[in-house]
Design an enzyme around this catalytic site. Structure first.
Site, PDB file in Angstrom:
ATOM      1  N   ARG A 131       0.873  -1.178   0.000  1.00 21.47           N
ATOM      2  CA  ARG A 131       0.000   0.000   0.000  1.00 21.47           C
ATOM      3  C   ARG A 131       0.914   1.232   0.000  1.00 21.47           C
ATOM      4  NH1 ARG A 131      -3.432  -2.735  -1.516  1.00 21.47           N
ATOM      5  NH2 ARG A 131      -5.444  -3.262  -0.587  1.00 21.47           N
ATOM      6  N   GLU A 136      -2.791   7.696  -4.237  1.00 21.36           N
ATOM      7  CA  GLU A 136      -3.253   7.091  -5.498  1.00 21.36           C
ATOM      8  C   GLU A 136      -4.747   7.257  -5.725  1.00 21.36           C
ATOM      9  OE1 GLU A 136      -2.106   2.901  -4.841  1.00 21.36           O
ATOM     10  OE2 GLU A 136      -4.239   2.428  -4.894  1.00 21.36           O
ATOM     11  N   HIS A 169      -1.378   0.264  -9.656  1.00 21.19           N
ATOM     12  CA  HIS A 169      -2.082  -0.725  -8.827  1.00 21.19           C
ATOM     13  C   HIS A 169      -2.673  -1.853  -9.684  1.00 21.19           C
ATOM     14  CE1 HIS A 169      -3.850  -1.067  -4.561  1.00 21.19           C
ATOM     15  NE2 HIS A 169      -3.785  -2.266  -5.110  1.00 21.19           N
TER      16      HIS A 169
HETATM   17  P1  NAI Z   1      -1.186 -11.584   4.505  1.00 19.56           P
HETATM   18  O1  NAI Z   1      -2.102 -11.149   5.576  1.00 19.56           O
HETATM   19  O2  NAI Z   1      -1.248 -13.000   4.026  1.00 19.56           O
HETATM   20  O3  NAI Z   1       0.340 -11.318   4.964  1.00 19.56           O
HETATM   21  C1  NAI Z   1       0.763 -10.115   5.532  1.00 19.56           C
HETATM   22  C2  NAI Z   1       1.967 -10.428   6.408  1.00 19.56           C
HETATM   23  O4  NAI Z   1       2.520  -9.207   6.873  1.00 19.56           O
HETATM   24  C3  NAI Z   1       1.588 -11.270   7.649  1.00 19.56           C
HETATM   25  O5  NAI Z   1       2.411 -12.431   7.712  1.00 19.56           O
HETATM   26  C4  NAI Z   1       1.846 -10.312   8.798  1.00 19.56           C
HETATM   27  O6  NAI Z   1       2.301 -10.971   9.985  1.00 19.56           O
HETATM   28  C5  NAI Z   1       2.948  -9.422   8.209  1.00 19.56           C
HETATM   29  N1  NAI Z   1       3.126  -8.173   8.930  1.00 19.56           N
HETATM   30  C6  NAI Z   1       2.226  -7.445   9.633  1.00 19.56           C
HETATM   31  N2  NAI Z   1       2.818  -6.369  10.192  1.00 19.56           N
HETATM   32  C7  NAI Z   1       4.125  -6.421   9.835  1.00 19.56           C
HETATM   33  C8  NAI Z   1       5.260  -5.613  10.120  1.00 19.56           C
HETATM   34  N3  NAI Z   1       5.171  -4.517  10.894  1.00 19.56           N
HETATM   35  N4  NAI Z   1       6.445  -5.965   9.591  1.00 19.56           N
HETATM   36  C9  NAI Z   1       6.567  -7.061   8.827  1.00 19.56           C
HETATM   37  N5  NAI Z   1       5.539  -7.886   8.544  1.00 19.56           N
HETATM   38  C10 NAI Z   1       4.341  -7.570   9.039  1.00 19.56           C
HETATM   39  O7  NAI Z   1      -1.388 -10.564   3.304  1.00 19.56           O
HETATM   40  P2  NAI Z   1      -1.039 -10.775   1.761  1.00 19.56           P
HETATM   41  O8  NAI Z   1      -2.170 -11.438   1.067  1.00 19.56           O
HETATM   42  O9  NAI Z   1       0.310 -11.359   1.636  1.00 19.56           O
HETATM   43  O10 NAI Z   1      -1.032  -9.251   1.251  1.00 19.56           O
HETATM   44  C11 NAI Z   1      -0.130  -8.290   1.770  1.00 19.56           C
HETATM   45  C12 NAI Z   1      -0.587  -6.906   1.368  1.00 19.56           C
HETATM   46  O11 NAI Z   1      -0.437  -6.757  -0.054  1.00 19.56           O
HETATM   47  C13 NAI Z   1      -2.082  -6.605   1.604  1.00 19.56           C
HETATM   48  O12 NAI Z   1      -2.313  -6.162   2.940  1.00 19.56           O
HETATM   49  C14 NAI Z   1      -2.378  -5.532   0.599  1.00 19.56           C
HETATM   50  O13 NAI Z   1      -2.182  -4.260   1.193  1.00 19.56           O
HETATM   51  C15 NAI Z   1      -1.330  -5.757  -0.492  1.00 19.56           C
HETATM   52  N6  NAI Z   1      -1.926  -6.187  -1.771  1.00 19.56           N
HETATM   53  C16 NAI Z   1      -1.643  -5.485  -2.908  1.00 19.56           C
HETATM   54  C17 NAI Z   1      -2.189  -5.856  -4.120  1.00 19.56           C
HETATM   55  C18 NAI Z   1      -1.871  -5.141  -5.397  1.00 19.56           C
HETATM   56  O14 NAI Z   1      -2.615  -5.287  -6.392  1.00 19.56           O
HETATM   57  N7  NAI Z   1      -0.799  -4.378  -5.479  1.00 19.56           N
HETATM   58  C19 NAI Z   1      -3.131  -6.987  -4.199  1.00 19.56           C
HETATM   59  C20 NAI Z   1      -3.309  -7.703  -2.965  1.00 19.56           C
HETATM   60  C21 NAI Z   1      -2.745  -7.283  -1.793  1.00 19.56           C
END
Ligand code: NAI
Length: 326
Positions: free
Chosen positions: A229, A258, A290
């Protein structure tokens, strides 16, 4: 069941229409949902929103007044929803937790390879029949250290790909995941990585997780990739780091402001965002709007899961993909 779908795009409408259940009437609005537009929700049972719709406490209170009982996020992230307000007004919130982690991971890799091999420059040169290689010298991913901040679904997909390249993968993640990588503290990751890629959610703890002090601890010439994000980065601090050479490459699929820019053709307008305009001037910055999620496979999954969430709500079943205020 009447569903109002906001920030609607043509590519989504056909996918949603194709899979629309008989008992659901979906109306599409191309505007985003926010305080100015939420009166459009009158008469609807549920709203479907995307990353740049604003579900603030004010908007949610008005949705409750209109009798809306469900917010369907057709994305994974939920930083744009005031969950406490939703809880207070008894509006359920459901999301699509994983539509295709590989889609986003592959896009992050595309940004890395485009920057590292200067494909964006080469593409333009060859079209102008300029076959000079000066200025196109790249670097191998093999044996480079790649740090992943956040290693959930997308991070784990990154790990698999990066191991295929023969990169050394460092991960920092408070959930202490396991896999073919070395789990380290954030400081160590920032100091040791040649490439840093962000895959954590945006929340109070991660807002500007990459700021001026964090940038100062990175290797000189580091590559930074953000497909998470926009507000994970302090964009102005990144611009200073690009000017000083601390950041050697910056690949972005998301941007702090954005919502004012992305998902629309603005080619006839004068760009008003001076920070974004400055980013566009750097030769070592690559920005996509995005589109990390945007593959055929992911789109189908998003539509299916959104209708599944709606179906569970209609039947009064517990919502498998409910997002709760914690
Ligand atoms: P997820 O929930 O499976 O994994 C997120 C990980 O980040 C978790 O393991 C969590 O423990 C970790 N985390 C939380 N706080 C943290 C910190 N301070 N430092 C390091 N790690 C931390 O989520 P997923 O599916 O992997 O997606 C991640 C992010 O990607 C989403 O929250 C979303 O914002 C973004 N995203 C972007 C997309 C795009 O089109 N560019 C599409 C889908 C998601």
């Amino acid at each position: 069941m009447k569903l109002a779908l906001f920030s609607s795009q043509r590519y989504e409408q056909s996918a949603f229409n194709e899979l629309c259940p008989a008992d659901v009437e979906t109306q599409y609005f191309d505007v985003s949902l926010n305080a100015h537009t939420c009166s459009l929700c009158k008469g609807f049972d549920a709203v479907c929103v995307f990353v740049n719709d604003t579900l603030s406490a004010e908007v949610i209170a008005r949705l409750a007044d209109y009798g809306v009982g469900l917010i369907l996020l057709r994305c994974a992230g939920f930083n744009n929803v005031d969950l406490a307000a939703a809880k207070k007004h008894k509006i359920a919130v459901a999301r699509v937790p994983a539509y295709s982690p590989e889609a986003v991971a592959e896009h992050a890799i595309a940004l890395i390879l485009t920057l590292s091999r200067k494909i964006h420059k080469a593409y333009n040169r060859v079209r102008e029949e300029n076959f000079d290689l000066n200025g196109l010298l790249g670097f191998n991913l093999h044996n480079k250290t790649v740090g992943l901040i956040g290693c959930g679904k997308i991070g784990q997909a990154m790990v698999k790909i990066l191991n295929g390249f023969g990169a050394k993968v460092l991960v920092c993640d408070p959930a202490s995941p396991t896999g073919a990588f070395t789990l380290v503290a954030q400081d160590e990751l920032l100091a040791k990585s040649n490439i840093i890629s962000l895959h954590c959610p945006l929340n109070e703890q991660t807002h500007h997780i990459i700021d001026k002090p964090a940038l100062a601890t990175m290797k000189r010439g580091v590559m930074l990739i953000n497909t998470g994000r926009g507000a994970l980065l302090d964009t102005k601090a990144c611009i200073e780091a690009l000017k000083s050479g601390r950041l050697g490459y910056l690949g972005l699929d998301v941007y702090e402001q954005e919502s004012e820019l992305f998902f629309k053709d603005r080619s006839e307008e004068i760009l008003q965002d001076d920070v974004f305009a400055r980013l566009l001037t750097f030769k070592n910055v690559l920005i996509t709007g995005h589109q990390g999620f945007f593959t055929q496979e992911a789109l189908e999954q998003i539509v299916q899961t959104t209708y599944f969430n709606l179906h569970q709500f209609t039947k009064g079943d517990p919502l498998t993909n409910q997002v709760l205020d914690v």
